[in-house]
Design an enzyme around this catalytic site. Structure first.
Site, PDB file in Angstrom:
ATOM      1  CG  ASN A  14      11.986 -16.875   0.760  1.00  0.00           C
ATOM      2  OD1 ASN A  14      12.104 -15.751   0.282  1.00  0.00           O
ATOM      3  ND2 ASN A  14      11.343 -17.855   0.151  1.00  0.00           N
ATOM      4  NE  ARG A  98      13.636 -17.615  -3.424  1.00  0.00           N
ATOM      5  CZ  ARG A  98      12.404 -17.389  -3.822  1.00  0.00           C
ATOM      6  NH1 ARG A  98      11.460 -17.131  -2.939  1.00  0.00           N
ATOM      7  NH2 ARG A  98      12.100 -17.411  -5.082  1.00  0.00           N
ATOM      8  CG  HIS A 187      11.022 -21.523  -9.885  1.00  0.00           C
ATOM      9  ND1 HIS A 187      10.084 -21.489 -10.887  1.00  0.00           N
ATOM     10  CD2 HIS A 187      10.409 -21.044  -8.781  1.00  0.00           C
ATOM     11  CE1 HIS A 187       8.951 -20.989 -10.416  1.00  0.00           C
ATOM     12  NE2 HIS A 187       9.130 -20.711  -9.134  1.00  0.00           N
ATOM     13  NE  ARG A 248       4.042 -14.850 -11.100  1.00  0.00           N
ATOM     14  CZ  ARG A 248       5.076 -15.485 -10.560  1.00  0.00           C
ATOM     15  NH1 ARG A 248       6.123 -15.798 -11.288  1.00  0.00           N
ATOM     16  NH2 ARG A 248       5.066 -15.804  -9.294  1.00  0.00           N
ATOM     17  CD  GLU A 391      12.408 -23.292  -4.092  1.00  0.00           C
ATOM     18  OE1 GLU A 391      11.235 -23.455  -3.717  1.00  0.00           O
ATOM     19  OE2 GLU A 391      12.777 -22.379  -4.832  1.00  0.00           O
TER      20      GLU A 391
END
Ligand code: ADP
Length: 403
Positions: A14, A98, A187, A248, A391
């Protein structure tokens, strides 16, 4: 060690702009052999933190002017005599990358070829911070491990089943035609893993289930999964839309951008940066983006920390309600990621809005962390579950499947 070299080992990578996270996973035993992170790549003081599973983590300082060096450090750590877990690079059978944005090009994971690399480059406009870093990682592996096959697993792919009514913004259609401006969602790897795992856990066929997955981490999103397919999700063109997140804002009135730009004398870029980096949980609480700090503050009677938690939970509940309408019902609400897995108070507060749907929480059972659990009361009509996300394992599975 020699034993491991004969087995199917997948290296999951990743790549961020200055970091590289990795896990080496053995697929026969579904076991992580080692994991770690290279940090401050291309900056100064770069280092790799490497953890062979079952042993202490080691930190190795080193010069990592670019991702190619970082990948080399990862390989060296994995084959090292002291803290390695394989004999040589040949024991890595494939690399799973990823990739954040697959645009409309990629509805599933894919073996990485030169054409795929070109297609990912064309999606970079949609994820300017992420896709270029992912591509650098792919290029580094191509140079260091030219004979090892690579697979790309996209955060957006699972959501490509969304119907047009979910993904179209009410903007002039020409922008969709010209720029592919639409909701993509993120996601996806996590939402897919968690939804399928939840159905398995409940011993039910996912094809007959309506599931809402709440991925609540630093970044957070909700996904409506109907019959195993994503039909709507809260993140949009970028990961800024939807829930209140660590830093965020999530959904706001778009007119706020111009208002703030004028009042604060900021450029559009600066305002967008405020929405991405200074808002959300951090913005409202003025304490921290991390809920653990908020929990401490709430325990000491801090009213604004409590308010922040209320705003966060209320937004999640509103989305679950909306997705109940989108799917005309829900069978299960599933919580995952840092907060979803560990914060029972957040789960409980979200669920308190959902009793009208048939959600009914067993508060004792809800006192759990990072384990798979159905925490619904026996009378509940809608199951509420914790399913820890994985993940990396999902990326490794997709990679092995495509080999
Ligand atoms: P990221 O999106 O960066 O992967 P995480 O999934 O780790 O984020 O989630 C970060 C949030 O989860 C933080 O608000 C943090 O407080 C919370 N969290 C993570 N781990 C724990 C834990 N073990 N106990 C309580 N809260 C946790």
């Amino acid at each position: 060690m020699a034993e491991e070299t004969r087995k199917l080992n997948i290296l999951v990578l990743n790549c961020g702009s200055s970091s590289l996270k990795y896990q080496l996973i053995n697929m026969e035993e579904k076991k992580v052999l080692a994991k770690g992170i290279c940090e401050r790549i291309g900056i100064n003081d770069s280092q790799i933190k490497h953890t062979p599973i079952g042993k202490e983590a080691v930190i190795i300082k080193g010069d990592m002017p670019d991702h190619k060096n970082a990948v080399q450090y990862v390989i060296d750590a994995l084959v090292s005599k002291e803290h390695g877990v394989i004999d040589s690079m040949d024991a890595i059978n494939a690399v799973g990358h990823r990739i954040v944005h697959g645009g409309e090009e990629f509805a599933s994971s894919t073996v990485i070829t030169d054409e795929v690399i070109e297609a990912v480059k064309t999606c970079s406009d949609l994820a300017p911070l992420h896709n270029p870093a992912n591509l650098i990682g792919i290029d580094a592996c191509k140079q260091i491990m030219p004979n090892i096959p690579m697979v790309g697993v996209f955060d957006t792919a699972f959501h490509q089943t969304m119907p047009k009514k979910s993904y179209l913004y009410a903007l002039p259609y020409a922008y969709y035609r010209k720029y592919k401006l639409r909701r993509y969602g993120f996601h996806g790897t996590s939402h897919k893993y968690v939804a399928y795992r939840a159905a398995e856990f409940l011993n039910r066929d996912i094809k007959d289930m309506k599931i809402v997955v709440c991925h609540l981490g630093n970044g957070a999103s909700v996904c409506a999964v109907d019959g195993g397919k994503s039909v709507d999700t809260s993140m949009g063109l970028t990961p800024l839309e939807g829930l209140v997140m660590g830093t965020r804002s999530g959904d706001i009135d778009p007119a706020i951008l111009q208002f703030l730009a004028e009042k604060e004398n900021k450029t559009l870029e600066e305002v967008t940066s405020v929405l991405n980096k200074e808002s959300g949980v951090l913005g409202i609480s003025e304490i921290s983006s991390d809920f653990r700090d908020l929990e401490n503050a709430i325990a000491q009677g801090d009213k604004k920390a409590a308010l922040t938690m209320n705003v966060f939970c209320y937004r999640v509940a509103k989305y679950v309600g909306a997705y109940a309408a989108a799917m005309n019902g829900i069978d299960a609400v599933v919580f995952t990621a840092g907060l979803g897995e560990n914060n029972g108070a957040v789960r409980s507060e979200i669920c308190s809005y959902l009793t009208f749907l048939g959600v009914n929480v067993d508060e004792e059972a809800n006192k759990c962390r990072s384990i798979e659990r159905d925490f619904s009361h026996e009378d509940a009509r809608v199951r509420t579950l914790v399913i820890p996300t994985d993940e990396e394992m999902m990326i490794a599975r997709e990679t092995a499947k495509l080999l």
